[in-house]
Write an enzyme that holds these catalytic residues in place. Structure first.
Site, PDB file in Angstrom:
ATOM      1  N   GLY A  11       0.821  -1.204   0.000  1.00 49.29           N
ATOM      2  CA  GLY A  11       0.000   0.000   0.000  1.00 49.29           C
ATOM      3  C   GLY A  11       0.860   1.261   0.000  1.00 49.29           C
ATOM      4  CD  GLN A  12      -1.838   6.145  -1.124  1.00 53.77           C
ATOM      5  OE1 GLN A  12      -1.407   7.222  -1.530  1.00 53.77           O
ATOM      6  NE2 GLN A  12      -3.062   6.015  -0.645  1.00 53.77           N
ATOM      7  CB  ALA A  62      -6.786  -0.557   6.441  1.00 53.34           C
ATOM      8  CE1 TYR A  63     -13.450  -3.977   1.488  1.00 51.25           C
ATOM      9  CE2 TYR A  63     -13.995  -1.718   2.097  1.00 51.25           C
ATOM     10  CZ  TYR A  63     -14.202  -2.840   1.304  1.00 51.25           C
ATOM     11  OH  TYR A  63     -15.157  -2.798   0.320  1.00 51.25           O
ATOM     12  CB  THR A  64      -8.518   1.973   2.291  1.00 51.38           C
ATOM     13  OG1 THR A  64      -7.968   1.353   1.123  1.00 51.38           O
ATOM     14  CG2 THR A  64      -7.593   1.767   3.476  1.00 51.38           C
ATOM     15  CB  THR A 103      -9.283   6.775   9.113  1.00 45.27           C
ATOM     16  OG1 THR A 103      -9.882   7.735   8.248  1.00 45.27           O
ATOM     17  CG2 THR A 103     -10.401   5.991   9.785  1.00 45.27           C
ATOM     18  CE1 TYR A 127     -11.185   2.795   5.994  1.00 47.07           C
ATOM     19  CE2 TYR A 127     -11.710   5.121   6.220  1.00 47.07           C
ATOM     20  CZ  TYR A 127     -10.780   4.107   6.185  1.00 47.07           C
ATOM     21  OH  TYR A 127      -9.453   4.397   6.351  1.00 47.07           O
ATOM     22  CE  LYS A 131      -8.572   2.236   9.823  1.00 41.66           C
ATOM     23  NZ  LYS A 131      -7.396   1.339   9.655  1.00 41.66           N
ATOM     24  CD1 TRP A 152      -8.759  13.828   4.062  1.00 44.46           C
ATOM     25  CD2 TRP A 152      -8.201  15.707   2.994  1.00 44.46           C
ATOM     26  NE1 TRP A 152      -9.784  14.727   4.232  1.00 44.46           N
ATOM     27  CE2 TRP A 152      -9.478  15.889   3.588  1.00 44.46           C
ATOM     28  CE3 TRP A 152      -7.639  16.761   2.282  1.00 44.46           C
ATOM     29  CZ2 TRP A 152     -10.201  17.075   3.471  1.00 44.46           C
ATOM     30  CZ3 TRP A 152      -8.350  17.938   2.177  1.00 44.46           C
ATOM     31  CH2 TRP A 152      -9.618  18.098   2.754  1.00 44.46           C
TER      32      TRP A 152
END
Length: 288
Positions: A11-12, A62-64, A103, A127, A131, A152
């Protein structure tokens, strides 16, 4: 040598931690994607962790998919809540440190001042609900865990607002962007650095912390900054959220107060503009 396990390695944030790892050679790094550690398979998580035996886990998985979570509620809950509980249980039992990423969507968006860690939560989409449940499970099972709420997130890796806007501004003559959702972007490389500052700090203090870049802007203003840095001619118009309906509601205001993370761990919080310029510079190098 302490071993750091990074979940959600592709992921990022996981990708930015990979970039940073060479600067922290005092650690042994294990980057686990779904093929190594499948957090949707609760029964196997502890066995995999027993094999790896990490001293520190950074949970970036995570599920994003915020809109899809409205219908894929069970999968979102599995990854964002139940799997986090298992990770936290294992870390508590094995004396392992845990950094879990959460988040700004745990808030309802009704505030008008920057949100501290003690601000009341009240997620308005699935979501955010999953979380928040993950945060509660994490700190219930391991009170010494560190939970970092962010907002973000963008990076040169993966899919995100900065890359999407950069592409669309070169493809289209005009774009509409929501102008009534206020917060601050987070360059994933800055978040990765913040996490490493915490891990290498002399004092570990569990609990919830907030991190994003400095600045209070709307998505529309973020798009204008991307356009200015990119030098594209596209006409960008601000529109209310009501003109861009999505399956999941978004909080109208979710600016995070970063005082606690800076005073506790000495984390440096760059301004959003300088980080955006840095990221877009790297994207430009990669595409040339």
């Amino acid at each position: 040598m302490k071993k750091i396990l990074v979940t959600g390695a592709n992921g990022q944030l996981g990708s930015e931690l990979k970039e940073l790892a060479s600067q922290y050679a005092q650690f042994e790094w294990v980057f686990a994607d779904r093929s190594v550690l499948d957090l949707s398979d609760l029964a196997t998580i502890s066995d995999v962790l027993d094999r790896i035996q990490p001293h520190i886990i950074i949970n970036c998985a995570a599920y994003t998919a915020v809109d899809k979570a409205e219908t894929e509620t069970e999968l979102a809950a599995l990854l964002n809540h139940q799997a986090v509980a298992v990770l936290a249980q294992w870390t508590k039992f094995n004396g392992c440190q845990l950094v879990h990423v959460s988040t700004d969507y745990v808030f309802d968006g009704s505030s008008s001042v920057a949100l501290t860690e003690e601000a009341p939560t009240g997620p308005i989409n699935v979501y955010g609900q999953t979380k928040l449940a993950g945060e509660h499970a994490c700190l219930r099972e391991n009170p010494e865990a560190i939970v970092i709420r962010t907002s973000w997130v963008y990076s040169r890796f993966g899919n995100n607002f900065v890359k999407t806007m950069s592409r669309l501004m070169q493809e289209r003559d005009s774009l509409n962007v929501v102008n009534d959702q206020i917060g601050s972007p987070t360059y994933a490389a800055d978040l990765a650095q913040a996490i490493m500052t915490i891990i290498t700090h002399s004092h570990w203090q569990g609990g919830i912390y907030h991190f994003s870049n400095e600045g209070e802007i709307s998505w529309y203003e973020f798009a204008l900054a991307i356009q200015e840095i990119g030098g594209w001619e596209c006409v960008i118009s601000g529109i209310p959220s009501s003109d861009y309906p999505t399956p999941a509601r978004r909080p109208h205001y979710s600016l995070l107060d970063k005082t606690k993370i800076t005073t506790t761990f000495g984390v440096v919080v760059p301004g959003y503009r300088e980080s955006l310029e840095k990221c877009m510079g790297l994207l430009r190098i990669n595409t040339n």
